[in-house]
Design an enzyme around this catalytic site. Structure first.
Site, PDB file in Angstrom:
ATOM      1  N   ASP A 103       0.836  -1.198   0.000  1.00 50.20           N
ATOM      2  CA  ASP A 103       0.000   0.000   0.000  1.00 50.20           C
ATOM      3  C   ASP A 103       0.872   1.250   0.000  1.00 50.20           C
ATOM      4  OD1 ASP A 103      -2.613   1.053  -0.042  1.00 50.20           O
ATOM      5  OD2 ASP A 103      -3.257  -0.300   1.556  1.00 50.20           O
ATOM      6  N   ASP A 136     -10.007   2.429  -3.073  1.00 50.98           N
ATOM      7  CA  ASP A 136     -10.638   1.191  -2.613  1.00 50.98           C
ATOM      8  C   ASP A 136     -12.075   1.067  -3.134  1.00 50.98           C
ATOM      9  OD1 ASP A 136      -8.326   0.947  -1.219  1.00 50.98           O
ATOM     10  OD2 ASP A 136      -9.228   0.954   0.765  1.00 50.98           O
TER      11      ASP A 136
END
Length: 642
Positions: free
Chosen positions: A189, A276
């Site tokens: 990430d 997301d």
């Protein structure tokens, strides 16, 4: 030892870029220059803990999902990766920098000697015939430490002990993950280089060490693309050291920022194209749109990733099977990695049948690796067509809206002969429909999709249009000078802010990149008033590499596209075969009729299509078209691609 951010010179060595390309990026390389990743030759498939459990993950939940993959037969279909996302770590031990596992939730990690180890866990997954995946962050701190502050599984301890991300520990952590613990997959990430700015409330209130952001998701101009790339390149280099067999996956998660669509394939096997996903229809459309027009940037070993599947929750739960099937079909047709994000221990048969549809999985896993290309585009409905290695096609008809829609499917959209029968096999029901000639019509319910495998007589009987085989095209240089946000990605209500701000503006770079069957700015391919329904649209100052697959000839109609912003400069089109100049168009200007280029390939393995700008009257982008670009004769037919 703390690893600094790599300077660009070191980055060039890490990525092994040819020296000649630095001098003249349009100079032919004479080869296919995209990395040939050994892993992920088809889109990775498996299960991930995040959408099911967020940070409230534990060993029992993960192994329960793994067992269900095996017992249900999903593993045999390809769902092999079992990924532990955020929430697994306890702290970083300050005495030696070693990461410690939260053994309260991963009990098998409590090994003798005071350390903790995932090796018993990964050994168990491997014994089941599965692969093991783990999560980290490219910065000092992870996403949960900013966004899941009420989680019981956040890293604990001092400021230094809570710095569990890779930054400053790349070699140490990657050695631990791949060599010592035996993982096969790492998702990295980027919150650590994005949301921990000096003075930010989350930094001040939680005592974190600030990190001046390298990514500004709202501004590509304020994002340090080169440094972001260098950080991820260092991780890739470390994985290569500690997993030299190449059987590993690096999943880049910069959410479509930092212009990752252009360099992702050089570093990892998959790269996120948007923020997301959430279990909402409009968010799914947003994620799909961020990847659906980038077919030329994906290929075997390197995939656009619109994020994990959210089937089983919200708009895609067992009460909304129409939406769930559509979500799955869209991810399959654009070659998205297929990662289930649901507590499989509780999964009803209706959902298992979606994930377990072998025919649709086969479309996604086709070894040709050609992402589906949009054949009809609108805000209401879309048609996406994918070429299969068998010579057949797969097609998805999509109703994006809330009203029934009548859709025409034509032989032209499928690049099949208009006067020959076309046969459709419904991949949900398995039923074969009566053949049609020319076109047929379907009525789709709101949010419904129809998925078919298609057989018929090809329009181009002795070859393939390049837009049919985007996996055989490498966009080495796409001519984009200044990355721009893509305005066509669906804009949905903010997932974190609701409607408190002014709305989510286009933020994902990619506007102006090379496209199949459309211009870089999503217009119809058109030169001097003549429209073309197939070809490659790309800006001048570009270079495309094309695998010939034994074809005898290359041909195209070339010209400056009518949609160009620059109507003053000229373009020249050049064709190279294994580095040898085979043809050049001469200067082509706006308004000039398209000029044919036809060359014998003489055994060349790689064709390079170069478009050079002639003159510099303006800095406006010069839009060019390789219309009807095709490989013909020899082994260019579909049988050679099986």
């Amino acid at each position: 030892m703390r690893l600094p951010i790599l300077p660009l010179a070191t980055l060039a060595l890490v990525l092994a870029q040819p020296a000649a390309a630095a001098a003249d990026p349009l100079a032919p390389s004479g080869r296919w220059s995209a990395p040939e990743h050994a892993a992920a030759r088809t889109p990775p498939m498996g299960w991930s803990s995040w959408n099911a459990f967020r940070t409230e993950v534990d060993e029992e939940k993960v192994l329960g999902a793994a067992q269900k993959l095996v017992d249900s037969g999903l593993a045999k279909l390809g769902y092999r990766y079992v990924n532990v996302d955020d929430g697994w770590w306890l702290k970083r031990r300050t005495s030696d920098g070693r990461l410690m596992i939260r053994t309260r939730i991963f009990r098998s990690a409590a090994v003798t000697g005071g350390d903790s180890s995932f090796r018993p866990f990964t050994d168990r997954l491997h014994a089941m015939g599965l692969k093991a995946g783990l999560y980290s962050d490219i910065g000092r701190n992870a996403c949960s430490q900013a966004y899941d502050l009420h989680s019981p599984n956040l890293p604990e301890g001092t400021t230094a002990e809570r710095e569990v991300g890779l930054y400053g520990h790349v070699d140490q952590d990657v050695a631990l993950y791949f060599r010592d613990w035996g993982f096969d997959y790492l998702k990295v990430d980027a919150c650590g280089i994005n949301v921990y700015a000096p003075g930010a409330p989350v930094v001040v209130q939680n005592g974190y060490r600030a990190f001046p952001p390298l990514i500004d998701q709202a501004s590509i101009n304020r994002t340090d693309v080169a440094q972001v790339r260098s950080l991820y390149a260092a991780v890739a280099a470390a994985i290569a050291r500690y997993r030299p067999d190449g059987d590993s996956i690096l999943a880049l998660c910069t959410w479509g920022s930092a212009d990752v669509r252009r360099w992702g394939k050089e570093v990892g096997q998959m790269w996120r194209t948007s923020q997301d996903i959430t279990p909402h229809w409009t968010r799914m459309l947003h994620s799909f749109d961020s990847a659906s027009t980038r077919a030329l940037y994906a290929k075997p070993g390197a995939w656009n990733d619109p994020d994990m599947l959210f089937i089983g929750q919200g708009d895609f739960d067992a009460q909304h099977l129409t939406e769930a099937r559509t979500h799955f079909a869209l991810w399959a047709i654009i070659n998205a990695p297929l990662f289930i994000g649901y507590d499989l221990r509780q999964a009803p048969d209706s959902l298992m049948k979606i994930w377990g549809n072998a025919d649709i999985v086969r479309v996604n896993q086709d070894p040709g690796g050609h992402q589906g290309v949009i054949a009809y585009a609108s805000d209401d409905v879309q048609t996406i067509v994918k070429t299969l290695s068998t010579g057949h096609k797969a097609v998805v008809l999509l109703n994006r809206g809330l009203a029934p829609a009548e859709m025409n499917l034509t032989a032209a959209q499928l690049k099949l002969a208009p006067d020959a029968p076309v046969t459709l096999r419904d991949l949900w029901s398995g039923r074969t429909l009566a053949p049609f000639t020319g076109e047929t019509t379907f009525t789709l319910a709101p949010r419904e999709s129809r998925v078919f495998e298609v057989s018929g007589t090809r329009r181009l009987r002795d070859g393939m249009y390049l837009s049919e085989v985007p996996g055989d095209v490498n966009v080495a240089i796409d001519g984009v000078v200044a990355p721009e946000p893509d305005p066509l990605v669906h804009r949905m209500m903010g997932q974190w802010s609701g409607t408190r701000d002014t709305g989510e503006r286009p933020i994902y770079a990619g506007w102006g990149g090379a496209q199949a069957d459309a211009t870089p700015y999503d217009q119809t391919l058109q030169v001097a008033g003549r429209s073309y329904d197939t070809g490659i649209g790309v800006l001048a100052q570009s270079r495309l590499e094309v695998r010939t697959r034994g074809a005898a000839r290359f041909e195209a109609m070339v010209g400056v596209d009518d949609s160009t912003r620059d109507t003053r400069d000229a373009a020249e089109f050049l064709v190279y075969g294994d580095g040898r100049l085979l043809a050049r168009s001469g200067a082509m200007r706006f308004g000039m009729a398209a000029r044919p280029l036809r060359v014998e390939l003489r055994g060349a393995r790689v064709v390079e299509l170069v478009t050079r700008k002639v003159g510099h009257a303006t800095d406006l982008p010069l839009v060019t078209t390789w219309a009807e670009a095709a490989l013909r004769g020899g082994g260019a037919g579909p049988a050679s691609r099986r």
